[in-house]
Design a protein around this motif. Structure first.
Motif, PDB file in Angstrom:
ATOM      1  N   HIS A 101       2.378   6.338  -7.329  1.00  0.00           N
ATOM      2  CA  HIS A 101       1.374   7.155  -8.012  1.00  0.00           C
ATOM      3  C   HIS A 101       1.629   8.644  -7.798  1.00  0.00           C
ATOM      4  O   HIS A 101       1.426   9.448  -8.723  1.00  0.00           O
ATOM      5  N   GLU A 141       0.823  -1.214   0.000  1.00  0.00           N
ATOM      6  CA  GLU A 141       0.000   0.000   0.000  1.00  0.00           C
ATOM      7  C   GLU A 141       0.858   1.265   0.000  1.00  0.00           C
ATOM      8  O   GLU A 141       0.516   2.265  -0.645  1.00  0.00           O
ATOM      9  N   HIS A 187       2.335   1.696  -3.475  1.00  0.00           N
ATOM     10  CA  HIS A 187       1.266   2.166  -4.362  1.00  0.00           C
ATOM     11  C   HIS A 187       1.109   3.682  -4.245  1.00  0.00           C
ATOM     12  O   HIS A 187       1.049   4.390  -5.262  1.00  0.00           O
TER      13      HIS A 187
END
Length: 359
Positions: free
Chosen positions: A321, A314, A317
């Motif tokens: 991004h 997580e 991620h």
């Protein structure tokens, strides 16, 4: 998935961290070893703890005032892992707003907010500043849940018809549900099973439940917008030594089960075990069940809790991004909204009745 170590990334985010508690020490700061993070500062209301964590995890500065941290360090992103006020408010919600308005992206541990009204204010700040806010919904980043999600998308599994999720959590007594402080435990933990339900099945349309007063256990019946159905068993009273959770999703002649977060069994469609004439339970290899679970003998990354519990995935991620300038795909404020809709429904809905989810 091949893991990149922190020092191998060509570009890293300048990050600050607000919070120096036990959970972050065990599970969040250590995950930075595998993410494009340059930790520049730590902030906590106890300056000595901030200084200790800064030394331990390689940050150059420590603060006890997050406003000062934001003004001086001007980080690209801020990680927030804090607690609750005495009144039951989520401390991280207001902190996240301050970070957004200072120009930083935000990764925050769940719960994001104590209700839809607080979430709306945070969403407004994110929209106004154009910065990313992501919540640590670790369950939907686990290798097990990512595998389940991919199985559900295959034609062989067929349309998803139902789901059952078991998670040990008590629902407070009806008279206590209007008290934010008494609802802290439920708010803190409903994010886990609710994230799984809404990630795999989509938004909930209708909910009803039965409640057991001695332990606070409950069993809920769910209808999803897709038309699929589900059951959420909040198994308060279970043994502390028992595996915490179980997830089973049913398709068309197929089902997939995750036990204890790390054991996946996919019962594939097509097995022929005719009733009354089958002498063997062993099915053809082409349709035999598939099973995955980690080994715990080798010093591998996949058998570290930072990976199989979803912490590293997580955080990576979020960072990747933000670096790419693209929206996060999971842990979004829209995801959180679906979870908080469920939470608020449990707060006001009496046992034995049914209600349709609001917008």
């Amino acid at each position: 998935m091949s893991v990149t170590y922190q020092f191998e990334y060509g570009e890293r985010l300048r990050c600050a961290f607000i919070g120096a508690g036990g959970h972050s020490y065990r599970n969040v700061y250590p995950a930075f070893q595998y993410a494009p993070v340059e930790l520049v500062a730590v902030c906590d209301v106890q300056l000595d703890r901030a200084e200790t964590y800064a030394r331990q995890f390689g940050a150059a500065a420590a603060y006890d005032d997050h406003h000062q941290l934001l003004a001086v360090e001007r980080p690209d992103a801020v990680f927030i892992v804090t607690s609750y006020t005495d009144a039951g408010d989520v401390q991280a919600t207001a902190l996240a707003e301050d970070c957004l308005r200072a120009g930083a992206h935000v990764w925050m541990e769940k719960p994001t907010a104590a209700g839809i009204a607080q979430l709306d204010r945070l969403q407004a700040a994110a929209d106004e500043t154009g910065r990313t806010v992501m919540t640590g919904l670790k369950k939907i980043f686990t290798p097990a849940m990512e595998k389940v999600k991919s199985i559900l998308a295959t034609p062989e599994f067929g349309p998803v018809s139902s789901i059952a999720v078991r998670y040990p959590q008590a629902l407070p007594a009806p008279d206590d549900r209007s008290d934010d402080a008494k609802m802290i435990g439920f708010l803190d933990h409903i994010f886990h099973p609710a994230a799984i339900l809404t990630h795999l099945m989509g938004p909930v349309r209708r909910l009803s439940y039965e409640w057991e007063p001695r332990t606070g256990a409950s069993v809920s019946s769910l209808l999803f917008e897709s038309g699929a159905i589900g059951a959420l068993h909040l198994a308060a009273g279970a043994a502390n030594s028992a595996p915490l959770e179980r997830v089973e999703v049913i398709g068309a002649g197929a089902n997939v089960v995750v036990e204890n977060g790390v054991r996946i069994t996919y019962y594939r469609a097509g097995a022929d075990l005719g009733y009354g004439r089958s002498a063997s339970f062993v099915t053809d290899d082409a349709v035999a069940p598939l099973h995955w679970e980690p080994e715990f003998s080798l010093g591998q990354l996949y058998n570290k809790n930072l990976f199989y519990l979803g912490y590293v995935p997580e955080i990576v991620h979020f960072c990747e991004h933000v670096l790419a300038g693209t929206p996060v795909q999971k842990g979004t404020l829209a995801d959180v909204r679906e979870i908080l809709k469920l939470y608020e429904l449990y707060r006001r809905l009496p046992a034995g009745t049914s209600a349709t989810m609001g917008s």
